[in-house]
Motif scaffolding. Structure first.
Motif, PDB file in Angstrom:
ATOM      1  N   SER A  27       0.847  -1.204   0.000  1.00 40.70           N
ATOM      2  CA  SER A  27       0.000   0.000   0.000  1.00 40.70           C
ATOM      3  C   SER A  27       0.874   1.242   0.000  1.00 40.70           C
ATOM      4  O   SER A  27       2.043   1.210   0.414  1.00 40.70           O
ATOM      5  N   TYR A  28       0.281   2.344  -0.443  1.00 41.67           N
ATOM      6  CA  TYR A  28       1.033   3.591  -0.581  1.00 41.67           C
ATOM      7  C   TYR A  28       0.180   4.757  -0.109  1.00 41.67           C
ATOM      8  O   TYR A  28      -0.999   4.861  -0.450  1.00 41.67           O
ATOM      9  N   LEU A  29       0.772   5.609   0.703  1.00 47.65           N
ATOM     10  CA  LEU A  29       0.115   6.844   1.144  1.00 47.65           C
ATOM     11  C   LEU A  29       1.063   8.000   0.860  1.00 47.65           C
ATOM     12  O   LEU A  29       2.132   8.114   1.470  1.00 47.65           O
ATOM     13  N   GLY A  30       0.682   8.843  -0.102  1.00 51.28           N
ATOM     14  CA  GLY A  30       1.530   9.971  -0.481  1.00 51.28           C
ATOM     15  C   GLY A  30       1.176  11.237   0.265  1.00 51.28           C
ATOM     16  O   GLY A  30       0.357  11.235   1.196  1.00 51.28           O
ATOM     17  N   HIS A  31       1.790  12.341  -0.121  1.00 53.31           N
ATOM     18  CA  HIS A  31       1.527  13.609   0.574  1.00 53.31           C
ATOM     19  C   HIS A  31       0.182  14.203   0.182  1.00 53.31           C
ATOM     20  O   HIS A  31      -0.383  15.005   0.907  1.00 53.31           O
ATOM     21  N   THR A  32      -0.339  13.823  -0.975  1.00 53.10           N
ATOM     22  CA  THR A  32      -1.695  14.229  -1.365  1.00 53.10           C
ATOM     23  C   THR A  32      -2.431  12.984  -1.834  1.00 53.10           C
ATOM     24  O   THR A  32      -2.159  12.478  -2.918  1.00 53.10           O
ATOM     25  N   SER A  33      -3.334  12.499  -1.027  1.00 51.54           N
ATOM     26  CA  SER A  33      -4.084  11.294  -1.367  1.00 51.54           C
ATOM     27  C   SER A  33      -5.438  11.686  -1.964  1.00 51.54           C
ATOM     28  O   SER A  33      -6.059  12.648  -1.517  1.00 51.54           O
ATOM     29  N   SER A  34      -5.873  10.926  -2.936  1.00 55.05           N
ATOM     30  CA  SER A  34      -7.113  11.243  -3.637  1.00 55.05           C
ATOM     31  C   SER A  34      -8.325  10.722  -2.870  1.00 55.05           C
ATOM     32  O   SER A  34      -8.363   9.564  -2.454  1.00 55.05           O
ATOM     33  N   LEU A  35      -9.290  11.610  -2.670  1.00 63.36           N
ATOM     34  CA  LEU A  35     -10.603  11.220  -2.171  1.00 63.36           C
ATOM     35  C   LEU A  35     -11.606  11.472  -3.287  1.00 63.36           C
ATOM     36  O   LEU A  35     -11.450  12.413  -4.066  1.00 63.36           O
ATOM     37  N   PHE A  36     -12.649  10.649  -3.333  1.00 63.22           N
ATOM     38  CA  PHE A  36     -13.564  10.694  -4.464  1.00 63.22           C
ATOM     39  C   PHE A  36     -14.963  11.092  -4.028  1.00 63.22           C
ATOM     40  O   PHE A  36     -15.373  10.860  -2.887  1.00 63.22           O
ATOM     41  N   LEU A  37     -15.663  11.696  -4.946  1.00 64.47           N
ATOM     42  CA  LEU A  37     -17.031  12.143  -4.700  1.00 64.47           C
ATOM     43  C   LEU A  37     -17.893  10.963  -4.257  1.00 64.47           C
ATOM     44  O   LEU A  37     -17.904   9.918  -4.894  1.00 64.47           O
ATOM     45  N   GLY A  38     -18.588  11.149  -3.148  1.00 66.44           N
ATOM     46  CA  GLY A  38     -19.422  10.068  -2.617  1.00 66.44           C
ATOM     47  C   GLY A  38     -19.612  10.232  -1.123  1.00 66.44           C
ATOM     48  O   GLY A  38     -20.002  11.306  -0.650  1.00 66.44           O
ATOM     49  N   THR A  39     -19.305   9.179  -0.382  1.00 63.47           N
ATOM     50  CA  THR A  39     -19.407   9.214   1.084  1.00 63.47           C
ATOM     51  C   THR A  39     -18.119   8.689   1.697  1.00 63.47           C
ATOM     52  O   THR A  39     -17.258   8.136   0.985  1.00 63.47           O
ATOM     53  N   VAL A  40     -18.019   8.827   3.000  1.00 67.93           N
ATOM     54  CA  VAL A  40     -16.859   8.296   3.718  1.00 67.93           C
ATOM     55  C   VAL A  40     -16.785   6.786   3.538  1.00 67.93           C
ATOM     56  O   VAL A  40     -15.715   6.220   3.272  1.00 67.93           O
ATOM     57  N   GLY A  41     -17.939   6.119   3.641  1.00 65.69           N
ATOM     58  CA  GLY A  41     -17.974   4.662   3.486  1.00 65.69           C
ATOM     59  C   GLY A  41     -17.515   4.205   2.121  1.00 65.69           C
ATOM     60  O   GLY A  41     -16.763   3.235   1.997  1.00 65.69           O
ATOM     61  N   ILE A  42     -17.949   4.909   1.069  1.00 61.64           N
ATOM     62  CA  ILE A  42     -17.552   4.550  -0.300  1.00 61.64           C
ATOM     63  C   ILE A  42     -16.045   4.681  -0.469  1.00 61.64           C
ATOM     64  O   ILE A  42     -15.393   3.822  -1.066  1.00 61.64           O
ATOM     65  N   ASN A  43     -15.464   5.749   0.068  1.00 64.86           N
ATOM     66  CA  ASN A  43     -14.015   5.941  -0.037  1.00 64.86           C
ATOM     67  C   ASN A  43     -13.250   4.893   0.751  1.00 64.86           C
ATOM     68  O   ASN A  43     -12.207   4.408   0.309  1.00 64.86           O
ATOM     69  N   LEU A  44     -13.762   4.508   1.916  1.00 68.11           N
ATOM     70  CA  LEU A  44     -13.086   3.491   2.719  1.00 68.11           C
ATOM     71  C   LEU A  44     -13.134   2.127   2.044  1.00 68.11           C
ATOM     72  O   LEU A  44     -12.165   1.361   2.101  1.00 68.11           O
ATOM     73  N   LYS A  45     -14.229   1.814   1.379  1.00 65.60           N
ATOM     74  CA  LYS A  45     -14.379   0.504   0.756  1.00 65.60           C
ATOM     75  C   LYS A  45     -13.473   0.321  -0.457  1.00 65.60           C
ATOM     76  O   LYS A  45     -13.381  -0.793  -0.988  1.00 65.60           O
ATOM     77  N   MET A  46     -12.814   1.389  -0.884  1.00 67.89           N
ATOM     78  CA  MET A  46     -11.799   1.229  -1.922  1.00 67.89           C
ATOM     79  C   MET A  46     -10.609   0.447  -1.366  1.00 67.89           C
ATOM     80  O   MET A  46      -9.880  -0.204  -2.109  1.00 67.89           O
ATOM     81  N   GLY A  47     -10.411   0.533  -0.039  1.00 69.69           N
ATOM     82  CA  GLY A  47      -9.354  -0.248   0.597  1.00 69.69           C
ATOM     83  C   GLY A  47      -9.741  -1.698   0.776  1.00 69.69           C
ATOM     84  O   GLY A  47      -8.914  -2.597   0.650  1.00 69.69           O
ATOM     85  N   LYS A  48     -11.026  -1.933   1.053  1.00 71.12           N
ATOM     86  CA  LYS A  48     -11.534  -3.292   1.220  1.00 71.12           C
ATOM     87  C   LYS A  48     -13.002  -3.293   0.823  1.00 71.12           C
ATOM     88  O   LYS A  48     -13.846  -2.774   1.554  1.00 71.12           O
ATOM     89  N   ALA A  49     -13.298  -3.878  -0.314  1.00 68.97           N
ATOM     90  CA  ALA A  49     -14.642  -3.769  -0.900  1.00 68.97           C
ATOM     91  C   ALA A  49     -15.717  -4.365  -0.007  1.00 68.97           C
ATOM     92  O   ALA A  49     -16.844  -3.873   0.033  1.00 68.97           O
ATOM     93  N   ASP A  50     -15.388  -5.453   0.721  1.00 70.59           N
ATOM     94  CA  ASP A  50     -16.397  -6.123   1.539  1.00 70.59           C
ATOM     95  C   ASP A  50     -16.273  -5.765   3.022  1.00 70.59           C
ATOM     96  O   ASP A  50     -16.729  -6.525   3.892  1.00 70.59           O
ATOM     97  N   ALA A  51     -15.675  -4.623   3.326  1.00 69.15           N
ATOM     98  CA  ALA A  51     -15.472  -4.209   4.724  1.00 69.15           C
ATOM     99  C   ALA A  51     -16.818  -3.991   5.424  1.00 69.15           C
ATOM    100  O   ALA A  51     -17.731  -3.389   4.852  1.00 69.15           O
ATOM    101  N   SER A  52     -16.906  -4.473   6.642  1.00 60.97           N
ATOM    102  CA  SER A  52     -18.111  -4.248   7.436  1.00 60.97           C
ATOM    103  C   SER A  52     -18.038  -2.858   8.067  1.00 60.97           C
ATOM    104  O   SER A  52     -16.979  -2.225   8.113  1.00 60.97           O
ATOM    105  N   GLU A  53     -19.166  -2.391   8.584  1.00 60.07           N
ATOM    106  CA  GLU A  53     -19.187  -1.082   9.247  1.00 60.07           C
ATOM    107  C   GLU A  53     -18.271  -1.070  10.456  1.00 60.07           C
ATOM    108  O   GLU A  53     -17.588  -0.076  10.719  1.00 60.07           O
TER     109      GLU A  53
END
Length: 575
Positions: free
Chosen positions: A404-430
């Protein structure tokens, strides 16, 4: 006039193209029957012969069938163009995902955006209209020639012989058009490049008061684009005028020949009227083809660029399985951007569970190492091995989940916090998402709002820099890769967010952490620190050892400490 490679690239579109041509041809036959009925009615009225009601029934039926055929032809046009656009976009995105950022060596981001949007849309006219019309324009005059041949072979032959003059004029224009449209498309993408660059850097231009100068440059480029656009339009209008002249001239020649035959009594009034009505039909398909031609040329010019992208070399990845991480070895690695050397003959080893730091002055090659480890860049010489396998030979989709990689400017995408988090793990539970947010020290913020449904605007613009970075860190933690690279991940955040991120990283005892930071304070607890200078490893050791050596690391450390003491004193005086 036809791009063979473009046709072969989408074989499934052929069935829709054939059906399109078939329905157009059936519509033509209905038009022939309708024209014959009209000619019969007029001739009967002039010659004062009785008119059967069956003629009117035939006219109504032919009109209905023609309408159905035209509608079906439009549906086939839509089906073929939709299929091609979908498949081309899929191929472009698939290619980009395989070759990664290396496409930037050949194409700019703006070019890719334009190709995948406007460029692909240009193929709609090519496959939906131009190609079916091309084959119909060959079939229609031959069909009409065989029909009118029964009434007046001389007029039929003249009309048929004049039809090829239209494609001859198209071929003549194509020689000029291909070069001009290629230049037009290049100017269009260049203008898009410049616009995107200026838009992204607008704040910087304002700060340095360079926005007015850039505006003038944009005006000049826009004026150049306007001029070449006008040249394209002039060429199109001139070619249309030539085609009209050929069409009207050919129809007139056929009618004159028919009138001569009618005067000599070798053709009936019905036959004469029928040929008059059909004379224009000989040329309409070719004339319509000519009107599509210039738009289709835009599609062909865009497709040339698309194929350049699709033809970019893909490195084979024979390794399709990957064992859990045990070590990462870099041996004799060198890398250069174009001709400028960045890294020189680096060799090092990182074992599972270690916390490693790369430090050095700006331009020493720290971030380049991170990109090489991620597989984003490829070394010029040397190798990077995951366990015993070179990462350039590992299938990216297999390698990506492990690092995994975390740079000085990380991209967040239009949507919700949950949608952005699920990019890390698609089947993540709440529950898993809330744990990651707590580890990143940002759970409280979202609990006060709408929880995981908290809206995220484009680029995370509704959050501060520190909040964006901590949300990106939570996404990184949720991915749960064995190796985590933090590349200047705290450089654009406030002190509180920086401390929170560093503390979170320190607590990840079961992970291999590779930290790249200009702030040496963040690297103090690393098991091993690599000090880079001018692309080479200058020193290696832990914090205490490097300070005792009084080398490059000690110099950088002392300089930063003095700067922080100075800033602290300045703030105290201000208070």
């Amino acid at each position: 006039m036809i791009n063979i490679r473009l046709l072969k690239a989408f074989p499934k579109s052929a069935q829709y193209i054939r059906l399109n041509v078939l329905f157009q041809w059936l519509g033509l036959l209905m038009n022939v029957i309708l024209s014959a009925s009209i000619a019969y009615l007029i001739a009967s009225a002039i010659e004062q012969r009785p008119i059967s009601w069956i003629v009117f029934v035939i006219m109504i039926l032919s009109l209905c069938v023609r309408m159905i055929c035209n509608d079906r032809a439009v549906q086939m046009s839509f089906a073929s163009s939709s299929l091609v656009k979908e498949q081309m976009r899929e191929r472009l995105f698939s290619k980009l995902s395989k070759i990664g950022p290396s496409y930037l060596k050949t194409f700019s981001t703006a070019q890719i955006v334009q190709l995948s949007s406007e460029g692909v849309d240009q193929l709609e006219t090519y496959f939906g209209n131009y190609i079916p019309q091309f084959f119909f324009a060959l079939l229609a005059p031959l069909t009409l020639f065989l029909i009118t041949l029964w009434f007046d072979w001389k007029a039929a032959l003249i009309l048929f012989m004049c039809v090829p003059l239209i494609p001859v004029s198209i071929v003549f224009v194509q020689k000029i058009a291909k070069k001009l449209l290629s230049k037009y498309w290049g100017q269009y993408t260049q203008l898009g490049d410049r616009f995107l660059e200026n838009l992204q850097g607008l704040s910087t231009l304002k700060i340095y008061q360079a926005d007015e100068r850039k505006q003038e440059e944009m005006k000049e480029e826009a004026e150049q684009f306007r001029k070449i656009t006008m040249r394209v339009l002039i060429m199109q209008l001139n070619s249309i005028s030539i085609m009209d002249l050929v069409a009207y001239g050919g129809a007139a020649a056929g009618i004159i020949s028919m009138l001569t035959s009618f005067q000599n009594g070798t053709i009936t009034l019905f036959g004469a009227l029928f040929i008059v009505l059909m004379s224009a039909e000989f040329f309409i398909p070719m004339r319509t083809l000519g009107s599509y031609f210039h738009i289709a040329m835009n599609g062909m010019a865009a497709s040339d660029t698309m194929f350049q992208l699709l033809d970019l070399e893909e490195k084979e990845h024979p390794i399709q399985e990957l064992a859990p991480f045990s070590s990462l070895k870099i041996e004799n690695l060198s890398f250069a951007y174009e001709e400028k050397p960045i890294l020189k003959n680096l060799s090092l080893s990182i074992k599972k569970g270690e916390k490693i730091a790369f430090v050095g002055e700006s331009g020493s090659g720290k971030s380049t190492i991170a990109h090489l480890m991620m597989g984003i860049l490829q070394p010029n010489t040397g190798s990077i091995c995951w366990n015993e396998s070179e990462i350039c030979e590992i299938e990216p989709s297999i390698y990506s989940p492990h690092i995994s990689y975390l740079g000085h400017t990380s991209s967040l995408f239009l949507g919700t916090v949950g949608i952005n988090l699920k990019m890390g793990k698609a089947d993540a539970s709440e529950q898993e998402m809330w744990i990651a947010l707590k580890q990143a020290g940002i759970a409280d913020l979202f609990q006060e709002k709408e929880g995981l449904q908290t809206p995220v605007k484009e680029g995370g613009s509704n959050f501060s820099g520190g909040q964006r970075q901590r949300l990106a860190l939570a996404r990184l933690l949720l991915k749960n890769s064995g190796v985590m690279i933090l590349d200047e991940s705290t450089s654009n955040v406030d002190v509180e967010s920086e401390d929170q991120i560093i503390q979170t990283v320190k607590d990840l005892d079961d992970k291999t952490i590779i930290m790249i930071s200009h702030r040496l304070k963040n690297s103090m607890d690393a098991d091993r620190i690599y000090v880079l200078k001018e692309g080479a490893i200058q020193e290696v050791g832990d914090h205490e050892t490097l300070l005792k050596n009084k080398g490059e690391y000690a110099r950088l450390w002392n300089a930063q400490q003095n700067l922080e003491r100075y800033n602290g004193g300045t703030q105290d005086e201000a208070k």
